[in-house]
Design a protein around this motif. Structure first.
Motif, short mmCIF file in Angstrom:
data_model
loop_
_atom_site.label_atom_id
_atom_site.label_comp_id
_atom_site.label_asym_id
_atom_site.label_seq_id
_atom_site.Cartn_x
_atom_site.Cartn_y
_atom_site.Cartn_z
N LEU A 146 0.82 -1.32 0.06
CA LEU A 146 -0.13 -0.16 -0.01
C LEU A 146 0.84 1.18 -0.12
O LEU A 146 0.68 2.17 -0.79
N CYS A 147 1.86 1.27 0.92
CA CYS A 147 2.66 2.47 0.98
C CYS A 147 3.73 2.55 -0.16
O CYS A 147 4.26 3.90 -0.43
N HIS A 148 4.37 1.37 -0.88
CA HIS A 148 5.43 1.73 -1.65
C HIS A 148 4.64 1.87 -3.24
O HIS A 148 5.49 2.25 -4.14
N ILE A 149 3.39 1.90 -3.52
CA ILE A 149 2.59 2.02 -4.70
C ILE A 149 3.50 1.13 -5.72
O ILE A 149 3.88 1.89 -6.89
N ALA A 150 3.76 0.11 -5.54
CA ALA A 150 4.65 -0.83 -6.48
C ALA A 150 4.18 -1.81 -7.34
O ALA A 150 4.17 -2.61 -7.82
N PHE A 151 2.64 -1.34 -7.43
CA PHE A 151 1.59 -1.96 -8.58
C PHE A 151 1.43 -3.40 -8.14
O PHE A 151 1.38 -4.31 -8.82
N THR A 152 1.50 -3.78 -6.65
CA THR A 152 1.32 -4.92 -6.07
C THR A 152 0.07 -4.82 -5.17
O THR A 152 0.24 -3.93 -4.43
N ARG A 153 -0.81 -5.66 -5.45
CA ARG A 153 -2.12 -5.29 -4.89
C ARG A 153 -2.00 -5.60 -3.37
O ARG A 153 -1.63 -6.81 -2.96
N PRO A 154 -2.25 -4.66 -2.43
CA PRO A 154 -2.43 -4.78 -1.12
C PRO A 154 -3.42 -5.82 -0.70
O PRO A 154 -4.50 -5.91 -1.29
N ILE A 155 -3.07 -6.90 0.31
CA ILE A 155 -4.18 -7.58 0.70
C ILE A 155 -4.65 -7.35 2.16
O ILE A 155 -3.79 -7.44 3.10
N PHE A 156 -5.75 -7.39 2.59
CA PHE A 156 -6.24 -7.08 3.71
C PHE A 156 -7.26 -7.85 4.29
O PHE A 156 -8.24 -8.25 3.80
N ARG A 157 -7.09 -8.65 5.47
CA ARG A 157 -7.84 -9.50 5.85
C ARG A 157 -8.11 -9.21 7.48
O ARG A 157 -7.33 -8.78 8.11
N ALA A 158 -9.41 -9.54 7.89
CA ALA A 158 -9.68 -9.04 9.19
C ALA A 158 -9.00 -9.80 10.29
O ALA A 158 -8.57 -9.18 11.13
#
Length: 550
Positions: free
Chosen positions: A142-154
């Motif tokens: 998310l912070c690096h904006i490196a075109f790798t999708r962030p994954i968020f899990r509860a």
């Protein structure tokens, strides 16, 4: 008396603010100790990070001590030594539990202890969710904006919150009084400052975010964005490498929280508390002692070429980093291929030595990157290699600091092509290693170091054609131009060292503490004055009542 005391505190505050000018001080461990002794007397310094500075692992022949190759560790370790502080970190070594006392502490460095390492134990589930999950599959991309999708899990968020609370418990347990100075490090602990503030309201909490902070639109992707911002604003001071990242953070707060932004003072007022948001460019400890133990440049070059079977007449370009998708390793390979296409006369005359330490190998994105890098390197070697010559030498191994500096000294060119980076200390290490004032640094414009190392060849890693032209410029640069570029960069790194980075934050902490003391004196004076007025009023009322009764 109270007002005179207030004036005295104010005079001391102003005097210290003038006498300690970061631009004029020679920064060293002694400078830090002086700040602590004179401006923060009896202050306990507590460092909190995920990674520990010393790891104990079991080996067949006993216990092995490992010093991790980490920019964060290399920056903070000399600071903690100078402050005789306490470092709290996750104990992940296979022999870590065997080496601590009954309070989970061990004195370090071994052989010459100067501070305490306090280890925190995590379950496998906690580690998977907090570190590999939320921190490195969520916040990192998310912070690096490196075109790798962030994954968020509860479930990862729940683990992240629980681990932050476990570290908060440890900070409180290690604090000797109500007013420690706590240096919270990086994106693993966004919730920790608020948790510390709730239990130690008089502590000074300095949080340093070692990676970029994205713009508010990108940050809005995070499902727990308000909680993260609230957690960080429990800090007294939040630091970033560049003003650009500090501005992005401030804009995120302005967009998602009810707060008052005081831009002139670089401060945010939120929940009845003010947090300073400043840029503190991190650096390295000037490696004079290390360089004195290493072979000279010619000997380093001979040794490295023998080790990797390189011919004496080839130019050597090096890249040194963790194997991470933010570092632009594939883009570096693409630039090399572009050079060979545009200038085929360099085939056979240039070798790229890529040191890529394994990192987070259990995560899918890192496994994929590992395979892509090795596949591309092999393709380049098949396409442009010949008997006795491979244009790319890929070494996926950890190297000690001594080995890394020897590689820097042997190189003609160092490529730092980060797609996005907070600072990147490899660039500064390369410059510090070159006491011969030779060698060329190619540096990404998206690394924080490009704001300081202006004499480097600044490149856009997303533009292979432009990178190939910069590579050609580096290959054909005269020794005199190399010297003219390297000399001011070395002066900058030497003067703006890691002690200045830490000292600048500690000076701001001292000013906050003195301001708090001034506020306390002023408040006490006002209370005393109000009490005197109340007493006078009460006395007059009693006399009036007495007169009326008569």
């Amino acid at each position: 008396m109270a007002s005179e005391a207030a004036r005295k505190v104010l005079r001391e505050f102003e005097k210290n603010g003038q006498s300690v000018d970061a631009a004029l001080v020679t920064w060293s461990p002694e400078t830090l100790r002086k700040i602590l002794t004179e401006d923060l007397p009896e202050a306990q310094v507590i460092v909190v990070s995920n990674r520990e500075p010393y790891i104990h692992n079991m080996k067949d022949d006993g216990v092995e001590l490992v010093v991790p190759a980490s920019g964060l560790v290399s920056a903070l370790e000399p600071i903690t030594r100078a402050c005789s502080g306490t470092w709290i970190a996750y104990g992940g070594g296979t022999a870590d539990r065997q080496m601590v006392d009954e309070d989970d502490r061990v004195q370090v460095p071994p052989g010459n202890p100067s501070y305490t390492l306090r280890r925190v134990w995590l379950t496998e589930e906690e580690y998977q969710g907090y570190y590999l999950g939320f921190a490195n599959e969520g916040l990192w991309p998310l912070c690096h904006i490196a075109f790798t999708r962030p994954i968020f899990r509860a479930s990862d968020w729940e683990a992240y919150e629980a681990v932050n609370r476990k570290f908060a418990d440890t900070v409180v347990a290690e604090a000797r009084n109500e007013r420690p100075i706590v240096l919270v490090q990086d994106y693993h602990f966004a919730l920790l400052p608020r948790m510390i503030r709730e239990r130690l309201p008089e502590a000074i909490v300095i949080t340093f975010w070692h990676i970029p902070w994205p713009n508010s639109e990108v940050f809005s992707i995070c499902p727990w964005r308000e909680r993260i911002l609230d957690g960080l604003l429990g800090s007294s001071i939040i630091g970033f490498h560049t003003q650009f990242h500090a501005n992005n953070f401030t804009e995120s707060v302005d967009r998602f929280l009810e707060s008052r932004i005081e831009r002139a003072d670089a401060a945010i007022s939120y929940g009845g508390q003010t947090t300073l948001v400043h840029a503190y460019p991190i650096s390295i400890e000037w490696p004079a002692e290390l360089l004195a133990t290493l072979p000279d440049v010619d000997a380093s070059r001979t040794s490295l070429r023998e080790r990797f079977g390189l011919k004496a007449d080839v130019k050597l370009c090096v890249g040194v980093e963790r194997l991470d998708y933010t570092k632009g390793i594939l883009d570096r390979f693409q630039a090399l291929e572009e050079l060979f296409i545009r200038y085929p006369e360099w085939v056979g005359k240039l070798v790229l030595l890529q040191i890529a330490a394994p990192s987070r190998g259990t995560l899918p994105a890192y496994k994929q990157l590992h395979d892509e890098c090795h596949r591309y390197a092999e393709e380049l070697n098949q396409r442009y290699g010949s008997k006795g010559y491979k244009p790319v030498v890929m070494v996926a191994e950890h190297h000690s600091q001594e080995q890394v500096y020897e590689i820097y000294r042997a190189a003609d060119i160092c490529m730092v092509t980060s797609l996005h980076d907070g600072m990147n200390l490899v660039a500064k290490e390369f410059v510090a290693a070159r006491d011969d004032e030779q060698g060329v640094l190619m540096l990404s414009t998206f690394a924080g170091a490009s704001r300081e190392l202006l004499e480097a060849l600044i490149v856009n890693p997303y533009d292979p054609a432009m990178m190939s032209e910069a590579l050609l410029q580096a290959l054909t640069m005269t020794p005199e131009e190399q010297r003219q570029r390297m000399r001011p960069m070395r002066e900058m790194v030497r003067d703006n060292n890691v002690y200045r980075w830490a000292g600048s934050m500690l000076m701001d902490a001292a000013r906050l503490r003195k301001r708090s003391e001034l506020d306390r004196v002023t408040t006490n004076a006002e209370r005393s004055a109000n009490a005197n007025v109340d007493n006078v009023v009460s006395l007059v009322e009693r006399r009036r009542m007495a007169a009326g009764l008569r």
